[in-house]
Design a protein around this motif. Sequence first.
Motif, PDB file in Angstrom:
ATOM      1  N   LYS A   1      83.340   1.855 -28.595  1.00  0.00           N
ATOM      2  CA  LYS A   1      83.526   3.269 -28.369  1.00  0.00           C
ATOM      3  C   LYS A   1      82.615   3.812 -29.397  1.00  0.00           C
ATOM      4  O   LYS A   1      82.246   3.359 -30.541  1.00  0.00           O
ATOM      5  CB  LYS A   1      84.762   3.288 -28.899  1.00  0.00           C
ATOM      6  CG  LYS A   1      85.965   2.470 -27.918  1.00  0.00           C
ATOM      7  CD  LYS A   1      86.676   3.152 -26.993  1.00  0.00           C
ATOM      8  CE  LYS A   1      87.298   2.171 -25.966  1.00  0.00           C
ATOM      9  NZ  LYS A   1      87.014   2.818 -24.317  1.00  0.00           N
TER      10      LYS A   1
ATOM     11  N   ASP B   1      84.291   9.147 -27.526  1.00  0.00           N
ATOM     12  CA  ASP B   1      85.429   8.911 -27.150  1.00  0.00           C
ATOM     13  C   ASP B   1      85.974   9.263 -28.376  1.00  0.00           C
ATOM     14  O   ASP B   1      87.677   9.892 -28.052  1.00  0.00           O
ATOM     15  CB  ASP B   1      85.722   7.283 -27.446  1.00  0.00           C
ATOM     16  CG  ASP B   1      84.450   6.373 -26.364  1.00  0.00           C
ATOM     17  OD1 ASP B   1      84.778   6.369 -25.371  1.00  0.00           O
ATOM     18  OD2 ASP B   1      83.589   5.978 -26.561  1.00  0.00           O
TER      19      ASP B   1
ATOM     20  N   ILE C   1      74.713   6.174 -24.893  1.00  0.00           N
ATOM     21  CA  ILE C   1      75.874   6.772 -25.316  1.00  0.00           C
ATOM     22  C   ILE C   1      75.839   5.835 -23.469  1.00  0.00           C
ATOM     23  O   ILE C   1      76.436   4.696 -23.615  1.00  0.00           O
ATOM     24  CB  ILE C   1      76.744   7.331 -25.225  1.00  0.00           C
ATOM     25  CG1 ILE C   1      76.784   7.433 -26.594  1.00  0.00           C
ATOM     26  CG2 ILE C   1      78.093   6.730 -24.821  1.00  0.00           C
ATOM     27  CD1 ILE C   1      78.350   9.394 -26.462  1.00  0.00           C
ATOM     28  N   PRO C   2      74.947   6.168 -22.221  1.00  0.00           N
ATOM     29  CA  PRO C   2      74.792   5.963 -21.163  1.00  0.00           C
ATOM     30  C   PRO C   2      73.670   4.757 -21.511  1.00  0.00           C
ATOM     31  O   PRO C   2      73.936   3.123 -20.281  1.00  0.00           O
ATOM     32  CB  PRO C   2      73.766   6.829 -20.910  1.00  0.00           C
ATOM     33  CG  PRO C   2      73.590   7.836 -21.399  1.00  0.00           C
ATOM     34  CD  PRO C   2      74.450   7.795 -22.777  1.00  0.00           C
TER      35      PRO C   2
ATOM     36  N   ARG D   1      76.902   2.105 -22.420  1.00  0.00           N
ATOM     37  CA  ARG D   1      77.435   2.052 -21.613  1.00  0.00           C
ATOM     38  C   ARG D   1      77.452   1.244 -19.945  1.00  0.00           C
ATOM     39  O   ARG D   1      78.089   0.247 -19.525  1.00  0.00           O
ATOM     40  CB  ARG D   1      78.322   3.593 -21.094  1.00  0.00           C
ATOM     41  CG  ARG D   1      78.961   4.173 -21.836  1.00  0.00           C
ATOM     42  CD  ARG D   1      80.573   3.778 -22.034  1.00  0.00           C
ATOM     43  NE  ARG D   1      81.109   5.100 -22.417  1.00  0.00           N
ATOM     44  CZ  ARG D   1      81.480   4.254 -23.783  1.00  0.00           C
ATOM     45  NH1 ARG D   1      80.867   3.708 -24.384  1.00  0.00           N
ATOM     46  NH2 ARG D   1      81.669   5.670 -25.245  1.00  0.00           N
TER      47      ARG D   1
ATOM     48  N   GLU E   1      77.486  -2.764 -20.967  1.00  0.00           N
ATOM     49  CA  GLU E   1      78.782  -3.060 -20.562  1.00  0.00           C
ATOM     50  C   GLU E   1      78.722  -3.369 -18.862  1.00  0.00           C
ATOM     51  O   GLU E   1      80.181  -4.104 -18.758  1.00  0.00           O
ATOM     52  CB  GLU E   1      79.863  -1.868 -21.530  1.00  0.00           C
ATOM     53  CG  GLU E   1      79.767  -2.192 -22.745  1.00  0.00           C
ATOM     54  CD  GLU E   1      80.734  -0.851 -23.339  1.00  0.00           C
ATOM     55  OE1 GLU E   1      81.146  -0.181 -22.260  1.00  0.00           O
ATOM     56  OE2 GLU E   1      80.538  -1.462 -24.697  1.00  0.00           O
ATOM     57  N   THR E   2      78.792  -2.342 -18.406  1.00  0.00           N
ATOM     58  CA  THR E   2      78.919  -2.342 -16.588  1.00  0.00           C
ATOM     59  C   THR E   2      78.647  -3.849 -15.729  1.00  0.00           C
ATOM     60  O   THR E   2      78.410  -4.493 -14.848  1.00  0.00           O
ATOM     61  CB  THR E   2      78.637  -1.333 -16.204  1.00  0.00           C
ATOM     62  OG1 THR E   2      79.507   0.067 -16.240  1.00  0.00           O
ATOM     63  CG2 THR E   2      78.675  -1.152 -14.649  1.00  0.00           C
TER      64      THR E   2
END
Length: 376
Positions: free
Chosen positions: A2, A39, A365-366, A369, A372-373
């Motif tokens: 987060k 977040d 952040i992207p 992300r 994680e994806t």
Amino acid sequence: MKFSMIFEAQTADPSPEAERRVIHDCVEQAVYAEEMGFDRIWAVEHHSLTQYAHMSASEVFLTWVAARTSRIRIGHGVVTMPFGYQHPVRVAERAAMLDVLSGGRVDIGAGRGATRQEMSMYGVRAEDTYPQMEEALRIFSSAWREEEFEWHGSLDIGPGAVLPRPVQDPHPPLFMACSKHDTLKLAAELGIGALVMGFAGADDVRAMRKVYDEAIATRSGERFVSSEVNNHFSALCPTIVLDDAERAHRIGTRGQRFFAESIAHWYGNGPAPTGYDEDEDHVAAMEKDREDLVAKLHEARIPVRPVDTGQFNAKHAYGTAETAIAYVDQLREIGVDEVMCLIQMGTVPQEVCMETIRQWGEKVIPHFRALETGAA
């Protein structure tokens, strides 16, 4: 992992006009943080610490932000819990009301409010801060879980209902401010999340994570303050991100120098900080401050710990988005659950804060992300 931001409402100029402006600037940053994909936001609670923190009524600030947002979580980082500051039932009522108004987005961190200045303002004794903080956590976690509540300990409360009931069942997640190994162990034993503050850097965060994990692994559960256990580990990440890496570093280290000298002023006996020129060598100035502090500790035969000198470490996410990504990569490898960005420092201009939030939202952040994806 987060991503969050924390607000002190710092200002190098403590005039009423500048104070009002910085509080509204913090609101603008918090609202933009939601747009940029953060977040959570955290707001501190401090009292009478001129320049260092003008966030004395964080429940009002967080409510104002909640009314202007719809998704981002709203965190008290932290509420001062000793009874002289506020009655635990009032903490429970205010937090539950905010949880209702925000649609279940509240997080609650506990702290001692441990400066001499704050304690003297509220008549709090230093020796009472830890036991009263723990008892306050037990009181309002119980108050939220029971339809009719009473408590008989240091305080006699009830019976009665604590209203309104929070949206999150049985209550919002609980955290504790942690800057030392002992407080990390305490947070683990109490079954609550750790908000790891301080500038000591990734190596210290790694050591803190190890202490927290070991305490979790060996705890018996007898000291849990609630049936809801929270093992979330959040670590501070001081950051300024611009396309011009050198300027970002100058602005970031100047802001950190202001922060560090504010700490020295209110938590020790140092002089009040000034605004400093952007082009000064702030890293060298902080290193000189560090050497002076180490010399004083040695003279007093006091061991030097990272928590004592960490605020003078300038190796943080000051630079381009790539600099920030590299720093967060270290925190990710350590196993940090949440990166808590410190952007609003007393000498950082509002436009630089907003640009840093944009860069994190569009680039940093992207990046994580996507990792994680891909892992999923």
